[in-house]
Structure formats: structure tokens, C-alpha cells
Design a protein around this motif. Structure first.
Motif, PDB file in Angstrom:
ATOM      1  N   THR A  20      39.707  44.615  32.006  1.00  0.00           N
ATOM      2  CA  THR A  20      40.068  43.550  32.960  1.00  0.00           C
ATOM      3  C   THR A  20      40.045  42.137  31.343  1.00  0.00           C
ATOM      4  O   THR A  20      38.933  41.449  30.347  1.00  0.00           O
ATOM      5  N   CYS A  21      41.210  41.508  31.365  1.00  0.00           N
ATOM      6  CA  CYS A  21      40.478  40.319  30.992  1.00  0.00           C
ATOM      7  C   CYS A  21      39.579  39.238  31.396  1.00  0.00           C
ATOM      8  O   CYS A  21      39.397  39.254  32.246  1.00  0.00           O
ATOM      9  N   TYR A  22      39.147  38.708  30.220  1.00  0.00           N
ATOM     10  CA  TYR A  22      37.857  37.498  30.911  1.00  0.00           C
ATOM     11  C   TYR A  22      38.553  36.196  29.825  1.00  0.00           C
ATOM     12  O   TYR A  22      37.482  35.629  30.083  1.00  0.00           O
ATOM     13  N   MET A  23      39.236  35.662  29.930  1.00  0.00           N
ATOM     14  CA  MET A  23      39.106  34.648  29.276  1.00  0.00           C
ATOM     15  C   MET A  23      39.611  33.326  29.934  1.00  0.00           C
ATOM     16  O   MET A  23      39.985  32.438  29.621  1.00  0.00           O
ATOM     17  N   CYS A  24      40.019  33.581  31.842  1.00  0.00           N
ATOM     18  CA  CYS A  24      39.888  32.407  32.085  1.00  0.00           C
ATOM     19  C   CYS A  24      39.282  33.411  33.363  1.00  0.00           C
ATOM     20  O   CYS A  24      38.691  34.290  34.100  1.00  0.00           O
ATOM     21  N   ALA A  25      39.822  32.968  34.863  1.00  0.00           N
ATOM     22  CA  ALA A  25      39.440  33.285  35.910  1.00  0.00           C
ATOM     23  C   ALA A  25      40.756  34.439  37.424  1.00  0.00           C
ATOM     24  O   ALA A  25      39.651  34.989  37.770  1.00  0.00           O
ATOM     25  N   CYS A  26      41.326  34.507  35.819  1.00  0.00           N
ATOM     26  CA  CYS A  26      42.324  34.949  36.928  1.00  0.00           C
ATOM     27  C   CYS A  26      42.230  36.533  37.051  1.00  0.00           C
ATOM     28  O   CYS A  26      42.850  37.763  38.064  1.00  0.00           O
ATOM     29  N   ARG A  27      41.678  37.074  35.472  1.00  0.00           N
ATOM     30  CA  ARG A  27      41.246  38.680  36.059  1.00  0.00           C
ATOM     31  C   ARG A  27      42.286  39.790  35.090  1.00  0.00           C
ATOM     32  O   ARG A  27      43.073  40.603  36.470  1.00  0.00           O
ATOM     33  N   CYS A  28      43.319  38.988  34.667  1.00  0.00           N
ATOM     34  CA  CYS A  28      44.681  40.034  34.139  1.00  0.00           C
ATOM     35  C   CYS A  28      43.638  41.026  33.858  1.00  0.00           C
ATOM     36  O   CYS A  28      43.086  41.184  32.884  1.00  0.00           O
ATOM     37  N   GLY A  29      44.668  42.294  33.483  1.00  0.00           N
ATOM     38  CA  GLY A  29      44.924  43.535  33.410  1.00  0.00           C
ATOM     39  C   GLY A  29      45.385  43.803  31.832  1.00  0.00           C
ATOM     40  O   GLY A  29      46.347  43.250  31.517  1.00  0.00           O
ATOM     41  N   VAL A  54      52.063  40.294  32.197  1.00  0.00           N
ATOM     42  CA  VAL A  54      52.801  39.337  31.770  1.00  0.00           C
ATOM     43  C   VAL A  54      50.359  38.733  30.781  1.00  0.00           C
ATOM     44  O   VAL A  54      49.687  38.766  31.627  1.00  0.00           O
ATOM     45  N   LEU A  55      51.070  38.980  29.411  1.00  0.00           N
ATOM     46  CA  LEU A  55      49.460  38.077  29.069  1.00  0.00           C
ATOM     47  C   LEU A  55      49.918  36.351  28.324  1.00  0.00           C
ATOM     48  O   LEU A  55      51.041  35.719  28.236  1.00  0.00           O
ATOM     49  N   CYS A  56      48.994  34.936  29.411  1.00  0.00           N
ATOM     50  CA  CYS A  56      48.301  34.037  28.535  1.00  0.00           C
ATOM     51  C   CYS A  56      48.007  33.572  27.208  1.00  0.00           C
ATOM     52  O   CYS A  56      47.646  34.968  26.466  1.00  0.00           O
ATOM     53  N   ALA A  57      48.704  32.221  26.687  1.00  0.00           N
ATOM     54  CA  ALA A  57      48.598  32.218  25.180  1.00  0.00           C
ATOM     55  C   ALA A  57      46.552  32.619  25.495  1.00  0.00           C
ATOM     56  O   ALA A  57      45.225  32.741  23.716  1.00  0.00           O
ATOM     57  N   LYS A  58      45.802  31.916  26.688  1.00  0.00           N
ATOM     58  CA  LYS A  58      43.819  32.395  26.491  1.00  0.00           C
ATOM     59  C   LYS A  58      43.534  34.128  25.898  1.00  0.00           C
ATOM     60  O   LYS A  58      43.314  34.019  25.092  1.00  0.00           O
ATOM     61  N   GLY A  59      44.447  35.054  26.407  1.00  0.00           N
ATOM     62  CA  GLY A  59      44.451  35.744  27.118  1.00  0.00           C
ATOM     63  C   GLY A  59      44.646  36.668  25.829  1.00  0.00           C
ATOM     64  O   GLY A  59      43.692  37.935  25.417  1.00  0.00           O
ATOM     65  N   ALA A  60      45.397  36.385  24.802  1.00  0.00           N
ATOM     66  CA  ALA A  60      46.030  37.018  23.585  1.00  0.00           C
ATOM     67  C   ALA A  60      45.058  36.288  23.247  1.00  0.00           C
ATOM     68  O   ALA A  60      44.486  37.385  21.512  1.00  0.00           O
ATOM     69  N   ASP A 186      44.346  32.043  38.684  1.00  0.00           N
ATOM     70  CA  ASP A 186      45.241  32.402  39.195  1.00  0.00           C
ATOM     71  C   ASP A 186      46.790  32.068  38.719  1.00  0.00           C
ATOM     72  O   ASP A 186      47.128  31.903  39.083  1.00  0.00           O
ATOM     73  N   SER A 187      46.153  32.000  36.914  1.00  0.00           N
ATOM     74  CA  SER A 187      46.989  31.640  36.376  1.00  0.00           C
ATOM     75  C   SER A 187      48.281  32.135  36.493  1.00  0.00           C
ATOM     76  O   SER A 187      49.516  31.301  36.396  1.00  0.00           O
ATOM     77  N   ASN A 188      48.339  33.699  36.277  1.00  0.00           N
ATOM     78  CA  ASN A 188      49.318  34.551  35.913  1.00  0.00           C
ATOM     79  C   ASN A 188      50.354  35.043  37.054  1.00  0.00           C
ATOM     80  O   ASN A 188      51.409  34.677  36.890  1.00  0.00           O
ATOM     81  N   PRO A 189      49.603  34.535  38.122  1.00  0.00           N
ATOM     82  CA  PRO A 189      50.763  35.257  39.187  1.00  0.00           C
ATOM     83  C   PRO A 189      50.638  34.203  39.612  1.00  0.00           C
ATOM     84  O   PRO A 189      51.853  34.118  40.354  1.00  0.00           O
TER      85      PRO A 189
HETATM   86  S1  SF4 Z   1      45.589  34.695  32.439  1.00  0.00           S
HETATM   87 FE1  SF4 Z   1      45.524  34.896  30.218  1.00  0.00          FE
HETATM   88  S2  SF4 Z   1      43.289  34.470  29.790  1.00  0.00           S
HETATM   89 FE2  SF4 Z   1      43.368  34.161  32.677  1.00  0.00          FE
HETATM   90  S3  SF4 Z   1      43.275  36.440  32.801  1.00  0.00           S
HETATM   91 FE3  SF4 Z   1      45.240  36.480  32.338  1.00  0.00          FE
HETATM   92  S4  SF4 Z   1      45.726  36.671  30.427  1.00  0.00           S
HETATM   93 FE4  SF4 Z   1      43.446  36.009  30.940  1.00  0.00          FE
END
Ligand code: SF4
Length: 990
Positions: A20-29, A54-60, A186-189
Motif C-alpha cells: 500500500t502506498c504511503y506517499m499521501c493519505a489516499c492509500r492506493c495499492g 492508477v498511480l500519481c506522481a507522488k506514488g511513483a 482521496d486523490s486517485n478515487p
Molecule cells: S494518490 Fe498517489 S501518493 Fe496518494 S496513495 Fe495514491 S498513488 Fe500514493
């Protein structure tokens, strides 16, 4: 000559781990590809319910977070003066011995001398429980300076809330209003959902003083003046009431519109609900329904409201038409929503809806009356009200899904209300934020747009009973543990955490008469109060992942002073500070003992339904993080080994060393090996643990069940998450849907399957107001009476934010707010080597008209002043802000030397914090700069003046002495070159 052989699908790595991502509070897989023991690539997990790949710039950029030069290496013990950043590295045994030697006497003497406050850690299910075991009431996480207005506003009204606990019906909504929504939660949703809406042609309106992020793709931008969202909502409500565009059937089925409110000015029962001898709320029911019900709790509703009259007369008294008092939750009744009724004992009472109509039909809420203050043309307000009503009522939209309501009646379809709202910090971070959030919920309720198809939808475990049952702890048991968790929801004055004189008992003054509904605590007041010994001196301040000397603090300069100030004996006024963080943040320099945390790829975490789950409106979900790497194998940037431990495991070991009841066996041995063991074996209640998936000894149970030793392995095999779809018949009207409530009860989300009645009118607030008026056993001290009586209105109110009084508005004519960038998550993201390349500094952005008005040219250096002080920053023109407001990005400015950035890094030289201008107390100095109901920090109330300095300035002011952390080299910027050498794409040619 042979054709070259190309490998068209080279594997990105040797192995892949799904976590689980922890680059923001969204917690994407995410899927973390590993090659040669290093991260090769981070990819979105297509199977994951949150981001669906979906992955954002932060996640990558998590790669650069994991390899950040700012990572701490070993436990640190302060050797210089506090604040200088001089430490010696120590071993973990010594660190834990020291921590234990500090904490053990406190627990023996008075556990409240430990103030334990955590930041954005997503592990409050553990930390709150640990505080309860230690026995300190002085615990909270960061919600008090983040979102508690939104949470409390929602939970006391709907039993659920915006933020990450509810979502628009992305599949069906036709009209979405985003209110103050930032891009970091809740960025990617939200991005995925907005994509669906745009594809369907649904209308999206962004209400925000700044048009950034989601606002940039909205169909319409409402550049509202900060702090006036509630007023705008009232004007919309006014228009809907006037036009009779209200869903009264919905309001009596699912809310308390028909409940009778006693009208007895001066009496101890004034404003409370009329109840029968068993405490059931009453309504007036006519003997014949005026309108056919479409199903639900009540058969019909008397809808004669006179709503086209701006000052409606009360159309009925109880004697004018036949009827009788009835239990408000009864079925087979035709409840009145207007009028005045005389109870059998002679008291008068009026339905809640009558009070709503009386208040919001008042001309003070007409669009023409609020237009200038809100900065929105009156015609626009009227048009949006019409559009809302048209979207809600004119489409006759329903889903052909049969369902059964809480009263056992079957319905062949789910009636839709395709109007959705989503709101976040822009609404809540004001001193009038609690009522602004309530105003939005009132607007949604009048439209019948809560958990109907197309509207705002609850995410499990919400909705909860209103208010939630758990109250804040007030007492300690014989074994020293608290009688409840330190945080909870007050139901009345008797639940406040105050002493016999009504004075605060908590160091942050949460749950006191000054901030009674502070359900998330008040982290932003702790350092001031701990320094002042108000209400008492503490011994140890223990913090985790909260940059409280910098971007998480108001009044930064004085906060640094409080952290380092000494008494006449030369002792620090806050005697001891323990801090845990993964990175060399500004706060590290102020600790006496530093416990280095791991990165998010080196430990177990539970994203728990007991805390901040990742559910969506159609399913309950939770997730884990699990170690992609052993931290012992992950060298620092100088190639030296790191000796770091996950904070949660450290907390569990500390608890065992302290002999805390829940953390040791009867023989005193540690109960849990580490956090992973705790996640699996700890039971909060029989069968209820941190994770809901694969429970039971055979792993076949969901929600509740005995601990399963293989549970974490099952999560890992399943991509790191658990996902339990809600049955189709249970997906809407969750507050009164029998299938949903029984499903939720099985999972332990609600205590029973009784319907949850949404509260237009909040009796809890009225109880406080009555206390302030001199009624009851628990009354506020004299100095708080007027404040409580004013702000504890059972219906939403609007008032000027405290920093917006007439004098402030004249002296400081502009609003100033921060925005959360989509590409960074607080200070964490703004030290990330890749994300820094997007922006390494911030400007103060202002509209060109504002520049012209104040004689400021683009890129001038300017002075920005508030009632609290002045800063020097560089200005930049931007057309995406309304002229009365200036703004900047949050948390990009850094203290020189912190985060191991170069001492001349742009973040320190030109970057700045608006926080330097924000006081932690009101302009009058009488209370915290916070909401008077919940204590939420009022970050966005800031008023400023600006003037040009033009020449001779090259850096922002203030500047503080650089922290003494060694600068990092630039090596991580060339990350990945090694992978290219033996790339898997080989060309064979002869
Ligand atoms: S929105 Fe981006 S930074 Fe936030 S948890 Fe999802 S991939 Fe990670």
C-alpha cells in the motif's frame, strides 16, 4: 545476418511485492518491482479497489522517499542545546532504556504527565489504545488541526462524513459540487470519479477561492471568499425553501424533520425534543395523510409549509385538524412538519422543519443579502439553487434494485437524487467550520441527497449511530488504564473532561467548555500549554510524525521558543521530548531522544476499519503494508547501514517494558513480539481485531472471528488488501436499509440494525446551550457562558470567522490561504528529490488586479503582514484566485539545513511558510485560533496586508539559524543508471 531478437516484454525486476502506498493519505495499492535488492519501479495495482491501477506522481516517487538522504539512521540522544540539532547516535537498547526510565515513573506517579500526540500516522487504532493502557488522557492525533470540523459536523448530523469516509456516487451523479476540496486526500478515487463524470457530461462545480487541481477541470468555478461557505449554503437553502424544492418525504423518513421541539423560553427543557415517558421522540400525526408516501418510515407528510411566503405563518395548530401525538419513529403515521402543537402537559412544541423554515427563509439569507460577503453574484446563487433542484427532482431517476427498509417494508426500486457534494479542508479549517459543514449537510438533506442513488454515499463502517457511542475517557481503573479510549464523542455537558470547577483536565484543553466537541483532540495547543503549565506541568512530550516546530505549527517562532525555553533553574520548561520520525524534519532538532522510524516499504502497517479504512461505498475494505525490504539491508546514502525500527513495534516493546496491562502476559513477559504479531493476535472486543479479513482459526471468517495466525500471509497473497462487497440490495439508503444494517452489524460496524435517524436539529448542541443558560448540574464557568450559548446552536449558523472582525478586515484587507499541491504531501513530499523538480519553492500568488491595487509588479518581493507579524516573500501573479485572496502552496518552505537539503536550497532561501503569520490564538488572545465548538485549528481565517519592497531582497524572511544536519549529496538524482547497464532488452546481431 540474423534479424535482431528483441525482448518486447522485459520484466521490470526480479520480483514484485504488492503493498500500500504511503506517499499521501489516499492509500492506493501498489506493486513494487525489486531488482538486485533495489526498487526498480513502482506501479499501480490494477486489482486494488482504491486506485484500480492508477498511480500519481507522488506514488511513483516513492522510490525517492525510500532512498531519501533525509532518512534517519540510528537512535539519537541530544548532546547540545535543544533546537541546535546536535546528537550522538546510540543503540536501540540504550534508547529504549532511556525512554522506559522516563516513562515508568510517570505512569507510577501520574500518567497524565505524559502527553502523547501523533501526526498523520494512520495507526491511531494502536496509538490511542496504547495511551489508554498507559493511562494518560493527554493523547490525540493530528485531526484537531486537520479535519475535525468535517468529522464532527458529519457525525453529529449524518452519522458519517465527507473526507475519506464518504464519496459522491460517481456512477450516477449528474451534478457535483466540490467545496474546498484539496488534492491531497482521496486523490486517485476523486480523479477516477471526475473522469467518469466528465465522460458522462455531468456538471462539476468547484467552490474554492483558488482554482487549482480539480477546480481546473470543473465546469464552473465559484471563487468564494474564504470563510463564507456556510453563508452560501444558507442562500441556496433559502432559495430551495422559497421555491418549495424540498424532499419532505425523505426528511421525515430518514431525518428528524417532524420531531417536535419544545418551545419554552427560559425553561430547562427549551429546545429539547418532546419525548414520551420512555424517552422516545414525539411528532404530531394527522389522521389522514396529505401525500402518498413513496415508501419508508412514515406513510405521508403534511407538506403545507407556506414556503413561497418568505415569512411563513404557522399554518396549523393542533386543534385545527384532527390528529394526535405519536412516536416519531412510528410507521403508519402522517407527521406534520410545520405548525405549533400543545403537548398534553400544556407545553408548546414545533416540528424541526418549522424551525428550519423559520430560520433560513429569513431575508438575511437571500442571495442579494449574502452576495457581496460571499463574493458570488446573487444571480449565480439563484441559478445554482435552480440547477440543484432540477438535477435532484426533475429527472425521475431510480435504480431497479429491490430493497427492504428498516421497518420491513419492501420497495421495488431505489429512488435517485443525482446531486452530490464533496467537501474538505477549505470548509472546515475556519473558526466557523463546524457550522459550515453542518450547513452543507442540511442542504444535502433538504434535497434528499444522502445515500440515495446519485448523491453522497457512506463508506463502511459508516453510518454510525448519532452521535457515536464512544465517549472520551475521564477516569482510570485500578490497574492504571483509562476506562475508555482518550478520544470520543460527547453526548452532553456531563461528558466533558473537566474538573470540579469546570476547568480543563487535558493539556490541550480538548473536551473543555472552551472546545467541547473536540473529538480529535487539539494537538495545536499542546506545546503552548505544556510550556505554560496550563492546566499543569507535564513531564514528557512524546510525538510521532508531526512536524510541530515548523509546518504543523501556528505561531512557529514562539513554538520554537516554547520548545527550548528554560525556567529559573535552567531546566527546560517542557522537561523531556521524545520524537519518532523516519526523516530529519525540523522537529527532530527539538527532541531529546529520537526514535528513527522505517520508510513505508520496510514495515507492517494495518489500514484498519478501527481507524481510517479504505472502504468505498460498495464495499468494506482494509489493507496492510508489509516489508518489501528489511531495513537492515537498506543502506543510507553514504553507504552506511541503518538501524531503524517501525514506530508501532517500538511502541509495543516500550509498552511491554513498562508492564502496561494490555501489553504483557500475566507473568510479565511481553504479550506481542512486534506490531505484526499485534495486528494478528490483538482483539479489541471478542473476535474484533485490527484487520477484518481472513479471520477465524481457519481464515474463513470476515469482520469478526478468532485471530488467524496466517492472516498477514493471506493479505500478502491477496495483494495486501481485503475487500467485502456490500450486497446489492444494501448499497443505498444505508441509514435505514435493513439488509445493510444487518450486514454492518455482522461486521461489528453498528451495535444493532435500528435505523439511524439523521439530525437536522442537534439536541446535543442544545444541551450545551441550556447549560450555558443556567440549567442542569454541569454548567460552564462564567467566562465561557456567552460563548457556549452563542455557538451551540442546534441548527447551523453562520458568523464571521474570528479573524475577520471589522477592524481586522480594514487593517488586513486580504484573505490568505494555503493550497495542498496535488504533487506533494505536506513536508514529506516537498523533500522528495523527484517531486522537488516540480516545485522547489513557493511564491505568494495574487490576482493581477490585486497587484495593480497595491502597486505590486509580478515577481516583486513584498511584505505580507497579519495581526501576528510580517514576512517577506516573492509575489507572482495568478489569474486562478479571486482578487480579495492571496494564496501559496503548503509546506514547501523549509528551515535551512532541515531534511538534509543543501543550506542554500530554494525551499529555505526563497520558500516560506504562511504559518509564520498565523497566530495560535485569536486576535483578542482569549481562545485558541480555533473553532469554538470542536477546537479545530482555523488555518484559513488568516487576514493580511501586502506592500511592495521591490529591490534589494533575495530571500524570504524570517530565516532561522540553519539546523546542523549534514548536507546530502546529489546521488539519488541519478537513480537508476545501474539498471540500464544490464538492461533486459538485448539486441543480438551478427
Ligand atoms: S494518490 Fe498517489 S501518493 Fe496518494 S496513495 Fe495514491 S498513488 Fe500514493
Amino acid at each position: 545476418m540474423k534479424e535482431p531478437t528483441l525482448n518486447l516484454s522485459p520484466s521490470p525486476g526480479d520480483e514484485v511485492k504488492r503493498t500500500t502506498c504511503y506517499m499521501c493519505a489516499c492509500r492506493c495499492g501498489i506493486k513494487v518491482w525489486v531488482k538486485d535488492g533495489k526498487i526498480r519501479y513502482i506501479q499501480g495495482n490494477r486489482d486494488h479497489p482504491v486506485n484500480q491501477g492508477v498511480l500519481c506522481a507522488k506514488g511513483a516517487s516513492g522510490i525517492m522517499q525510500h532512498y531519501s538522504p533525509a532518512r534517519l539512521r540510528k537512535p539519537l540522544l541530544r548532546v547540545g542545546e535543544r533546537g541546535a540539532g546536535e546528537f550522538r547516535e546510540i543503540e536501540w537498547d540504550e534508547a529504549l532504556d532511556i525512554a522506559t526510565s522516563w516513562l515508568a515513573p510517570i505512569r507510577e506517579r501520574n500518567p497524565d504527565e505524559l502527553a502523547f500526540f501523533t501526526g498523520r500516522d494512520q495507526s491511531q487504532a494502536l496509538t490511542g489504545w496504547w495511551a489508554q493502557q498507559f493511562g494518560t488522557i493527554n493523547y490525540a492525533a493530528h485531526g484537531g488541526f486537520c479535519s475535525v470540523n468535517m468529522a464532527a459536523g458529519g457525525l453529529y448530523t449524518l452519522g458519517g462524513s465527507f473526507w475519506e469516509f464518504g464519496e459522491p456516487d460517481w456512477e450516477h451523479t449528474r451534478y457535483l459540487m466540490l467545496w474546498g476540496v484539496a488534492e491531497d486526500h482521496d486523490s486517485n478515487p476523486i480523479k477516477l470519479g471526475l473522469g467518469k463524470l466528465k465522460a458522462r457530461g455531468a456538471k462539476v462545480i468547484a467552490v474554492n477561492p483558488v482554482r487549482s487541481g480539480y477546480g481546473a477541470i470543473a465546469d464552473e468555478w465559484i471563487g468564494i471568499r474564504p470563510g463564507t461557505d456556510g453563508l452560501f449554503a444558507f442562500a441556496l437553502i433559502h432559495e430551495l425553501l422559497k421555491a418549495d424544492r424540498i424532499d419532505l418525504d425523505y426528511l421525515v423518513r430518514y431525518a428528524n424533520a417532524h420531531w417536535l421541539v419544545i418551545d419554552n423560553p427560559g425553561g430547562a427543557d427549551d429546545g429539547l425534543f418532546a419525548r414520551d415517558a420512555d424517552g422516545n421522540a414525539l411528532c404530531w400525526s394527522f389522521s389522514s395523510p396529505l401525500r402518498e408516501a413513496q415508501g419508508g418510515g412514515r406513510e405521508g407528510v403534511d407538506s403545507t409549509t407556506g414556503r413561497s411566503d418568505p415569512s411563513p405563518a404557522l399554518p396549523f395548530a393542533s386543534g385545527e385538524r384532527e390528529g394526535a401525538f405519536a412516536r416519531a419513529d412510528a410507521i403508519g403515521i402522517s407527521p406534520a412538519v410545520v405548525g405549533e402543537y400543545v403537548l398534553p402537559d400544556g407545553r408548546k412544541a414545533r416540528p424541526v422543519f418549522q424551525l428550519v423554515a423559520d430560520r433560513y427563509l429569513d431575508p438575511q439569507y437571500a442571495p442579494d443579502a449574502v452576495s457581496e460577503r460571499c463574493g458570488i453574484p446573487a444571480d449565480t446563487i439563484r441559478r445554482i439553487a435552480r440547477e440543484l433542484a432540477a438535477a435532484a427532482f426533475d429527472s425521475k431517476f431510480s435504480l431497479p434494485i429491490a430493497w427492504t427498509d428498516s421497518w420491513g417494508r419492501e420497495h421495488s426500486e431505489m429512488v435517485g437524487r443525482p446531486v452530490a457534494m464533496h467537501a474538505m479542508r477549505g470548509i472546515s479549517a475556519h473558526s466557523n467550520g463546524f457550522h459550515a459543514c453542518r450547513a452543507l449537510h442540511l442542504l444535502q438533506l433538504l434535497l434528499g441527497a444522502i445515500d440515495a442513488p446519485g448523491s453522497f454515499r457512506y463508506q463502511p463502517p459508516y453510518p454510525k449511530p448519532i452521535p457515536p457511542a464512544n465517549r472520551p475517557a475521564k477516569a482510570r481503573k485500578a490497574d492504571g488504564t483509562l476506562d475508555a479510549g482518550p478520544l470520543g464523542f460527547v453526548h452532553g455537558p456531563e461528558d466533558l473532561v473537566v474538573d470540579a470547577n469546570g476547568q480543563p483536565r487535558r493539556i490541550d484543553h480538548a473536551y473543555s467548555w472552551a472546545y467541547p466537541l473536540s473529538a480529535h483532540g487539539m494537538m495545536h495547543t499542546v506545546i503552548r500549554n505544556a510550556h505554560a503549565g496550563d492546566p499543569y506541568r507535564i513531564d514528557t512530550l512524546f510525538m510521532f510524525m508531526a512536524n510541530m516546530s515548523w509546518n504543523s505549527a501556528m505561531n512557529t517562532r514562539q513554538t520554537m521558543h516554547w520548545l527550548t525555553d528554560k525556567d529559573d533553574n535552567g531546566d527546560y520548561r517542557i522537561p523531556r521530548i521524545i520524537y519518532s520520525d523516519a526523516y530529519a524534519s525540523e522537529m527532530v532538532a527539538y527532541a531529546d531522544l529520537v526514535l528513527p522510524d522505517t520508510t513505508y516499504l520496510e514495515r507492517f502497517d494495518a489500514i484498519s476499519l478501527l481507524d481510517r479504512p479504505i472502504s468505498d461505498a460498495d464495499a468494506a475494505s482494509d489493507a496492510i503494508r508489509h516489508p518489501v525490504f528489511d531495513p537492515a539491508t537498506q543502506l543510507d546514502e553514504d553507504g552506511k547501514p541503518r538501524d531503524v525500527r517501525g514506530f508501532q513495534s517500538v511502541l509495543i516493546e516500550l509498552g511491554a517494558r513498562l508492564g502496561l496491562p494490555g501489553l504483557v502476559n500475566e507473568d510479565g513477559s511481553p504479550k506481542y513480539r512486534d506490531y505484526a504479531d499485534y495486528i494478528v493476535r490483538h482483539e479489541r472486543a471478542p473476535g474484533v481485531g485490527l484487520l477484518a479479513g481472513w479471520r477465524g482459526t481457519d481464515g474463513q471468517s470476515e469482520g469478526k472471528g478468532a485471530p488467524n495466525p496466517d492472516q498477514l500471509q493471506r493479505y500478502i497473497e491477496h495483494g495486501g488488501f481485503w475487500h467485502a462487497p456490500i450486497p446489492e440490495s444494501a448499497r443505498y439508503y444505508k441509514m435505514a436499509n435493513r439488509d445493510y444494517l444487518q450486514w454492518a452489524q455482522r461486521f461489528g460496524f453498528v451495535p444493532n440494525d435500528a435505523p439511524i435517524v439523521m439530525q437536522l436539529y442537534t439536541e446535543t448542541l442544545q444541551k450545551f446551550r441550556l447549560a450555558a443558560q443556567g440549567h442542569g448540574e454541569h454548567q460552564p464557568p462564567e467566562e465561557h457562558r456567552e460563548r457556549v450559548a452563542t455557538y451551540f446552536d442546534p441548527l447551523p449558523i453562520w458568523y464571521e470567522p474570528f479573524e475577520h472582525d471589522q477592524t481586522s478586515r480594514e487593517t488586513f484587507p486580504l484573505n490568505a490561504v494555503t493550497q495542498r499541491p496535488m504533487f506533494m504531501y505536506h513536508a514529506w513530499g516537498s523533500q522528495n528529490a523527484w517531486l522537488r523538480q516540480i516545485t522547489a519553492r513557493n511564491y505568494l500568488y495574487l490576482h493581477p488586479e490585486t497587484g495593480a491595487q497595491y502597486g505590486i509588479s509580478d515577481e516583486d518581493w513584498i511584505e505580507v503582514a497579519s495581526h501576528h507579524g510580517a514576512i517577506t516573500v516573492q509575489a507572482k501573479f495568478a489569474g486562478n484566485v479571486q482578487p480579495g485572496t492571496v494564496w501559496t502552496w503548503n509546506a514547501i518552505g523549509k528551515r535551512r539545513g532541515a531534511w538534509r537539503l543543501a543550506k542554500d536550497a530554494p525551499e529555505g532561501e526563497q520558500g516560506f511558510l504562511l504559518n509564520h503569520l498565523i497566530s495560535d490564538v485569536t486576535p483578542k488572545g482569549d481562545y485558541a485560533n480555533a473553532d469554538p465548538v470542536t477546537g479545530q485549528a482555523a488555518w484559513f481565517d488568516l487576514r493580511v496586508s501586502i506592500r511592495t519592497l521591490r529591490d534589494g531582497v533575495g530571500e524570504s524572511v524570517p530565516q532561522f539559524a540553519p539546523l546542523d544536519f549534514p548536507e546530502a549529496n546529489e546521488r539519488p538524482l541519478r537513480y537508476g543508471a545501474g539498471f540500464r547497464k544490464d538492461a533486459n532488452c538485448k539486441v543480438h546481431a551478427k
